[in-house]
Design a protein around this motif. Structure first.
Motif, mmCIF file in Angstrom:
data_model
loop_
_atom_site.group_PDB
_atom_site.id
_atom_site.type_symbol
_atom_site.label_atom_id
_atom_site.label_comp_id
_atom_site.label_asym_id
_atom_site.label_seq_id
_atom_site.Cartn_x
_atom_site.Cartn_y
_atom_site.Cartn_z
ATOM 1 N N PRO A 98 0.830 -1.214 0.000
ATOM 2 C CA PRO A 98 0.000 0.000 0.000
ATOM 3 C C PRO A 98 0.859 1.255 0.000
ATOM 4 N N ASP A 99 0.389 2.289 -0.661
ATOM 5 C CA ASP A 99 1.124 3.553 -0.685
ATOM 6 C C ASP A 99 0.317 4.693 -0.080
ATOM 7 N N SER A 100 -0.809 4.359 0.547
ATOM 8 C CA SER A 100 -1.642 5.380 1.187
ATOM 9 C C SER A 100 -2.255 4.801 2.452
ATOM 10 N N ALA A 101 -2.762 5.680 3.280
ATOM 11 C CA ALA A 101 -3.413 5.280 4.516
ATOM 12 C C ALA A 101 -4.643 6.151 4.716
ATOM 13 N N SER A 102 -5.568 5.674 5.510
ATOM 14 C CA SER A 102 -6.787 6.438 5.773
ATOM 15 C C SER A 102 -6.999 6.549 7.277
ATOM 16 N N THR A 103 -7.900 7.424 7.668
ATOM 17 C CA THR A 103 -8.316 7.444 9.060
ATOM 18 C C THR A 103 -9.191 6.224 9.321
ATOM 19 N N LEU A 104 -9.295 5.840 10.574
ATOM 20 C CA LEU A 104 -10.154 4.715 10.926
ATOM 21 C C LEU A 104 -11.609 5.011 10.591
ATOM 22 N N HIS A 105 -12.015 6.258 10.755
ATOM 23 C CA HIS A 105 -13.398 6.610 10.423
ATOM 24 C C HIS A 105 -13.669 6.412 8.929
ATOM 25 N N ARG A 106 -12.737 6.848 8.111
ATOM 26 C CA ARG A 106 -12.934 6.666 6.669
ATOM 27 C C ARG A 106 -12.877 5.183 6.306
ATOM 28 N N LEU A 107 -11.978 4.434 6.921
ATOM 29 C CA LEU A 107 -11.880 3.003 6.640
ATOM 30 C C LEU A 107 -13.201 2.303 6.948
ATOM 31 N N LEU A 108 -13.796 2.621 8.087
ATOM 32 C CA LEU A 108 -15.032 1.956 8.493
ATOM 33 C C LEU A 108 -16.255 2.503 7.773
ATOM 34 N N GLY A 109 -16.159 3.714 7.252
ATOM 35 C CA GLY A 109 -17.265 4.291 6.485
ATOM 36 C C GLY A 109 -18.262 4.999 7.374
ATOM 37 N N THR A 110 -18.109 6.309 7.520
ATOM 38 C CA THR A 110 -19.021 7.059 8.379
ATOM 39 C C THR A 110 -20.409 7.154 7.753
ATOM 40 N N ILE A 111 -21.398 7.223 8.611
ATOM 41 C CA ILE A 111 -22.787 7.457 8.203
ATOM 42 C C ILE A 111 -23.192 8.791 8.802
ATOM 43 N N PRO A 112 -23.570 9.776 7.987
ATOM 44 C CA PRO A 112 -23.894 11.108 8.518
ATOM 45 C C PRO A 112 -24.910 11.039 9.658
ATOM 46 N N ASP A 113 -24.631 11.796 10.731
ATOM 47 C CA ASP A 113 -25.528 11.922 11.885
ATOM 48 C C ASP A 113 -25.817 10.587 12.552
ATOM 49 N N SER A 114 -24.852 9.672 12.512
ATOM 50 C CA SER A 114 -25.026 8.365 13.150
ATOM 51 C C SER A 114 -23.721 7.933 13.803
ATOM 52 N N PRO A 115 -23.800 7.302 14.988
ATOM 53 C CA PRO A 115 -22.581 6.772 15.607
ATOM 54 C C PRO A 115 -22.135 5.454 14.981
ATOM 55 N N ARG A 116 -22.935 4.913 14.083
ATOM 56 C CA ARG A 116 -22.623 3.635 13.445
ATOM 57 C C ARG A 116 -21.764 3.854 12.206
ATOM 58 N N PHE A 117 -21.154 2.776 11.739
ATOM 59 C CA PHE A 117 -20.351 2.806 10.520
ATOM 60 C C PHE A 117 -20.955 1.846 9.496
ATOM 61 N N ARG A 118 -20.564 2.038 8.252
ATOM 62 C CA ARG A 118 -21.064 1.157 7.186
ATOM 63 C C ARG A 118 -20.537 -0.268 7.345
ATOM 64 N N HIS A 119 -19.324 -0.382 7.874
ATOM 65 C CA HIS A 119 -18.752 -1.710 8.106
ATOM 66 C C HIS A 119 -18.869 -2.044 9.587
ATOM 67 N N ASP A 120 -19.441 -3.200 9.870
ATOM 68 C CA ASP A 120 -19.586 -3.673 11.240
ATOM 69 C C ASP A 120 -19.562 -5.194 11.224
ATOM 70 N N ALA A 121 -20.037 -5.820 12.303
ATOM 71 C CA ALA A 121 -19.991 -7.279 12.375
ATOM 72 C C ALA A 121 -20.815 -7.933 11.269
ATOM 73 N N ASP A 122 -21.899 -7.303 10.876
ATOM 74 C CA ASP A 122 -22.748 -7.863 9.821
ATOM 75 C C ASP A 122 -22.269 -7.494 8.421
ATOM 76 N N HIS A 123 -21.470 -6.449 8.336
ATOM 77 C CA HIS A 123 -20.944 -6.002 7.039
ATOM 78 C C HIS A 123 -19.441 -5.756 7.199
ATOM 79 N N PRO A 124 -18.661 -6.836 7.334
ATOM 80 C CA PRO A 124 -17.231 -6.677 7.633
ATOM 81 C C PRO A 124 -16.450 -6.033 6.502
ATOM 82 N N LEU A 125 -15.276 -5.553 6.838
ATOM 83 C CA LEU A 125 -14.389 -4.929 5.863
ATOM 84 C C LEU A 125 -13.929 -5.960 4.826
ATOM 85 N N PRO A 126 -13.884 -5.601 3.553
ATOM 86 C CA PRO A 126 -13.428 -6.540 2.508
ATOM 87 C C PRO A 126 -11.905 -6.560 2.435
#
Length: 606
Positions: free
Chosen positions: A242-270
């Protein structure tokens, strides 16, 4: 007067802490036990102070009220009899009660669940066993990457363990080679997959802040270029790093106005390999959500320095995981035998201390510094809280270290022009990339955010000295610090920018990044930001500067600790200046920034 009212009158509780207790009182129609209400308020106050919950035996850690606290055992009995307090088994959810009690600690239910879920997730990842069929075949490449592997090289040990562990902690101070090690680890994982005929692993590199992500990406790119010069290293594998890095929030995928992320136990990171740098800065909720999003069979590698300041928010997660993992000096016999072709004879032991035993390597200390800076003795003394040695080293002098004893205002006297002249040089620059590089030369760090010695006032004084009382808010050469994440802009909390005026005199804010190395923004479009000539030590975490001036307050403050001093001085690359009194230094070094948490004990339980 009730205990709750006494704490409120003393100003020991925040309004929100008191409001929680009052809500429970109203729901109980005024019949709630005062000890239950106080525990609820303290559990809320504890989170604000960085703790996961309140220890009934040490309530003063959550609240500094001058009161007579209840007996811990009687207090716990009262809580167990309340309908507002759950008593779940260690591995079970806490139900719907707002509070939970476990092992003498009272939690807000949500934080108890973060802790329980994080421990469960880490044990899940640690229990997975990657295949080891290709390890011996990697011996020639491994010897190229780690020529001292058979001489007890800790970096080699970390790399070898990464081939057999799904969860690995690589800890160590600045300059101990964590990024170099992880670059070579990733190369080995790529080579292992190719040898076994598997697809190359999908790798992500992340950090808690944008600045930390940018730094680890820069370091990894530099380490990759060094690998290309080694005989026997396939350039194609280097290209796959890899030649780049991201913040953990960007990696997990923020959802506006929500404490949840797009990636979680039901939708794990690929992903197959996830590397997190500056893990000491990751708080309890975020680490929980990250671990739950790690898919089955994927590797999680955490890099960090447990002696640095813990996260601003609740939890001291890296320290807890490190404590549960132990020193990792011995390995199970099967693991030791598998690694023998790479490391030679490895100490083995049948005893298993816990689920995370053998999942950590502590790299030897070798602080980030130049030939002009002899930082290691001072950093070691501060890390250990040794005030006598710290003061002796500061007074006798170390190469590149200056002690300005009893100086409480470096912007006055002889030091003033030393500081301002460097920033004036930056103001004379017209190229934004050069200005951003120059910005990393010098930083004034403070323990406080507010007050006369806080970052806010110091920045105002510096900016007035540089550009006058009637200055343009975005004068040419002003340094900016982003204080909130903005995914729309690609700017993150901790990012540093510089203002420059274009040919028409219009101010432009420049930040690192983009195809040309810098990105331009109109100042009015920026997310929340402030000046960056002076910064708190917390905000500087994950950054490094050629010269650091550390200013401690005139009087002791709760924010001071040995971890803060250690973090501050290890930001310096070439020169360090410390402005402090003996009394404040001793008070800071006597204070350990410990966090109340049950995570380590949960992780020690199989």
């Amino acid at each position: 007067m009730s205990l709750l009212d006494a704490l409120l009158r003393q100003g020991a509780l925040r309004a929100i802490d008191h409001a929680l207790a009052q809500s429970l009182r109203r729901l109980d129609e005024g019949n709630a036990d005062d000890r239950v209400l106080v525990a609820a308020a303290l559990a809320s106050a504890a989170v604000a102070r960085g703790h996961a919950g309140v220890d009934l035996a040490r309530p003063q850690l959550a609240c500094e009220g001058n009161v007579e606290w209840p007996d811990a055992a009687e207090w716990a009995d009262a809580l167990r009899g309340s309908r507002w307090v759950a008593q779940p088994p260690a591995d079970a959810a806490a139900g719907q009660a707002p509070l939970a009690i476990e092992n003498g600690m009272v939690y807000l239910r949500r934080y108890r669940e973060y802790e329980r879920r994080l421990a469960s997730g880490l044990r899940r990842i640690a229990a997975a066993t990657p295949g080891s069929s290709g390890v011996a075949a990697l011996a020639p490449l491994f010897a190229t990457l780690f020529p001292n592997a058979r001489d007890g090289d800790r970096q080699a040990r970390a790399a070898a363990l990464a081939l057999l562990r799904s969860l690995l902690l690589i800890t160590g101070g600045p300059g101990t080679g964590k990024t170099t090690t992880i670059t070579r680890v990733l190369l080995l994982l790529l080579a292992q997959a190719r040898l076994e005929g598997r697809p190359l692993p999908r790798i992500a590199l992340a950090a808690p802040t944008g600045r930390a992500a940018e730094r680890v990406a820069e370091s990894l790119r530099a380490a990759t270029e060094q690998l290309r010069t080694l005989s026997g290293v396939d350039a194609a594998l280097c290209d796959a790093l890899p030649d780049s890095a991201s913040t953990l929030h960007r990696l997990l995928g923020t959802i506006p106005d929500s404490p949840r992320f797009r990636h979680d136990a039901d939708h794990p990171l690929p992903l197959d390999v996830i590397v997190v740098d500056e893990a000491s800065m990751v708080d309890l909720p975020l680490m929980c959500k990250l671990v739950e999003a790690v898919p089955e069979g994927a590797r999680l590698i955490l890099l960090g320095d447990r002696d640095q300041l813990p996260s601003v928010e609740a939890g001291d997660v890296l320290a807890a995981i490190t404590d549960a993992a132990g020193e990792g000096e011995t390995l199970p016999p099967a693991v030791a035998a598998t690694l023998a072709p790479l490391l030679g004879e490895v100490q083995a032991d049948d005893a298993s201390v816990g689920p995370l035993s053998g999942h950590r390597v502590q790299l030897q200390r070798g602080f980030r510094q130049s030939a002009s800076l002899d930082l290691a003795p001072l950093a070691d003394a501060m890390r250990g809280g040794d005030a006598d040695t710290t003061l002796q080293l500061l007074r006798e002098g170390l190469r590149g270290v200056r002690f300005h004893e009893d100086v409480s205002d470096p912007l006055a006297g002889a030091a003033r022009e030393t500081l301002l002249s460097s920033w004036r040089e930056m103001m004379a620059l017209q190229e934004p990339q050069l200005a951003l590089q120059h910005a990393a030369r010098l930083r004034l760090l403070t323990a406080l955010r507010d007050g006369a010695q806080g970052a806010g006032v110091l920045n105002q004084r510096i900016e007035e000295a540089l550009a006058g009382a009637q200055r343009d808010p975005y004068f040419h050469g002003r340094l900016l610090l982003v204080t909130e994440n903005s995914y729309r802009h690609g700017l993150f909390n901790g990012d540093i920018g510089v203002c420059q005026h274009d040919a028409a005199g219009v101010p432009v804010a420049w930040f690192a990044g983009g195809s040309e190395g810098v990105r331009a923004f109109h100042p009015a479009s920026l997310p929340a930001h402030t000046g960056a000539f002076a910064m708190t030590v917390h905000k500087a975490q994950g950054s490094e500067f050629d010269t650091v001036w550390l200013l401690l307050p005139r009087q002791d403050a709760r924010t001071l600790s040995r971890e803060l001093l250690y973090t501050a001085v290890t930001r310096a690359r070439r020169e360090l200046h410390v402005c402090a009194s003996e009394d404040v230094l001793r008070a800071a070094l006597a204070r350990h920034a410990a966090r109340v948490s049950g995570l380590a004990s949960r992780l020690r339980t199989p």
